[in-house]
Scaffold this active site. Sequence first.
Site, PDB file in Angstrom:
ATOM      1  N   GLY A   1       0.810  -1.222   0.000  1.00  0.00           N
ATOM      2  CA  GLY A   1       0.000   0.000   0.000  1.00  0.00           C
ATOM      3  C   GLY A   1       0.833   1.257   0.000  1.00  0.00           C
ATOM      4  N   ASN A   2       2.004   1.214   0.625  1.00  0.00           N
ATOM      5  CA  ASN A   2       2.861   2.399   0.661  1.00  0.00           C
ATOM      6  C   ASN A   2       3.367   2.768  -0.732  1.00  0.00           C
ATOM      7  OD1 ASN A   2       2.864   3.050   3.465  1.00  0.00           O
ATOM      8  ND2 ASN A   2       4.113   1.251   3.833  1.00  0.00           N
TER       9      ASN A   2
ATOM     10  N   LYS B   1      -2.416  -3.803  16.493  1.00  0.00           N
ATOM     11  CA  LYS B   1      -2.298  -2.977  15.292  1.00  0.00           C
ATOM     12  C   LYS B   1      -2.878  -1.584  15.541  1.00  0.00           C
ATOM     13  CE  LYS B   1      -1.231  -2.957  10.827  1.00  0.00           C
ATOM     14  NZ  LYS B   1       0.091  -3.286  10.309  1.00  0.00           N
TER      15      LYS B   1
ATOM     16  N   LYS C   1      -1.473  -8.137   4.927  1.00  0.00           N
ATOM     17  CA  LYS C   1      -1.716  -8.254   3.487  1.00  0.00           C
ATOM     18  C   LYS C   1      -0.940  -9.410   2.859  1.00  0.00           C
ATOM     19  CE  LYS C   1       0.925  -5.972   1.136  1.00  0.00           C
ATOM     20  NZ  LYS C   1       2.296  -6.150   0.612  1.00  0.00           N
TER      21      LYS C   1
ATOM     22  N   LYS D   1       7.096 -10.695   5.076  1.00  0.00           N
ATOM     23  CA  LYS D   1       7.103 -11.088   3.667  1.00  0.00           C
ATOM     24  C   LYS D   1       7.757 -12.461   3.500  1.00  0.00           C
ATOM     25  CE  LYS D   1       7.404  -6.222   2.394  1.00  0.00           C
ATOM     26  NZ  LYS D   1       5.951  -6.081   2.299  1.00  0.00           N
TER      27      LYS D   1
END
Length: 312
Positions: free
Chosen positions: A11-12, A127, A211, A273
């Site tokens: 998203g960044n 979060k 994500k 990741k």
Amino acid sequence: MNKQLVIALGGNALGNTPDEQKQAVLTAASHIVSLVKDGYKIVIVHGNGPQVGMINLAFELAYKQNSNVSAMPFAECSAMSQGYIGFHLQNALQNTFMEQGMTTHVSTAITQVIVNQHDPAFQHPTKPVGLFYSEEEAKEIGQERGYTFVEDSGRGFRRVVPSPEPVDIKEKGTIRCLMENGDVVIACGGGGIPVCREEGMLHSVDAVIDKDKAAAKLADVINADTFVVLTAVPRVAINFGTPDQKWLERITVDEANRYIEEGHFAPGSMLPKVEAAIKFVKSGPGREAIITSLENAYKAVTEDNGTIICSE
């Protein structure tokens, strides 16, 4: 070719405003279209951190100023971000296809991701989302709406929500059908909208699903061949930022786990990741994951020019 790829796009990388995002998705589209031209079937999973934060903040500020504006649940904010980011990606890809004389269709699937209501994450929300509040304001809002707040680095109190593990993708059948039809599909945006099963029904919950984990789960359930995680660098490195830095080209799951144990990957950036890539590779035989940059995505997929994680 007909190989199926799930591509996780951060998203960044999409900017902080709608105008920035429109420009950013054009860049993303040019790299993805090259893979489609080569015959790859593609699903894109995008992040939404800055975007869902913007939506949530707008509703929080509006609610503080005007009680006639509803305080928007976080799941609904996530759905809104899926819609408008999906629209921008869909529009950019479709226009790029038309410029190149291609008839490929692009579809955005607003996606619900099933989580376990007994996931330990619900007992330990971590979060941060939304505005900073004073301790008094945080207590008042917490009592009124049942939110959990924590003190954040001396800047005030901020709401935290759980980050449960994805269990299944509700719209997986729809996504498969669209792929079989030849569509490029945008799905699981921002990790998807978290939902729990209760007495056979699905109910949204205020939470954030990572994500990359959601993308790995989607790649698993649609039986993708390769899971591609796009980040800021063309390859994963150990001893990153030191004189002993070494770029990794092809590693096994066992090697990746050893590097994790040795602390080579930062928890807030590369670690999730690599963990998501490992999870996908272990989910079925013959599966590979690639970690690379957007700019290097085509070469990484077609020429093994990123960090490839495989079973052996």
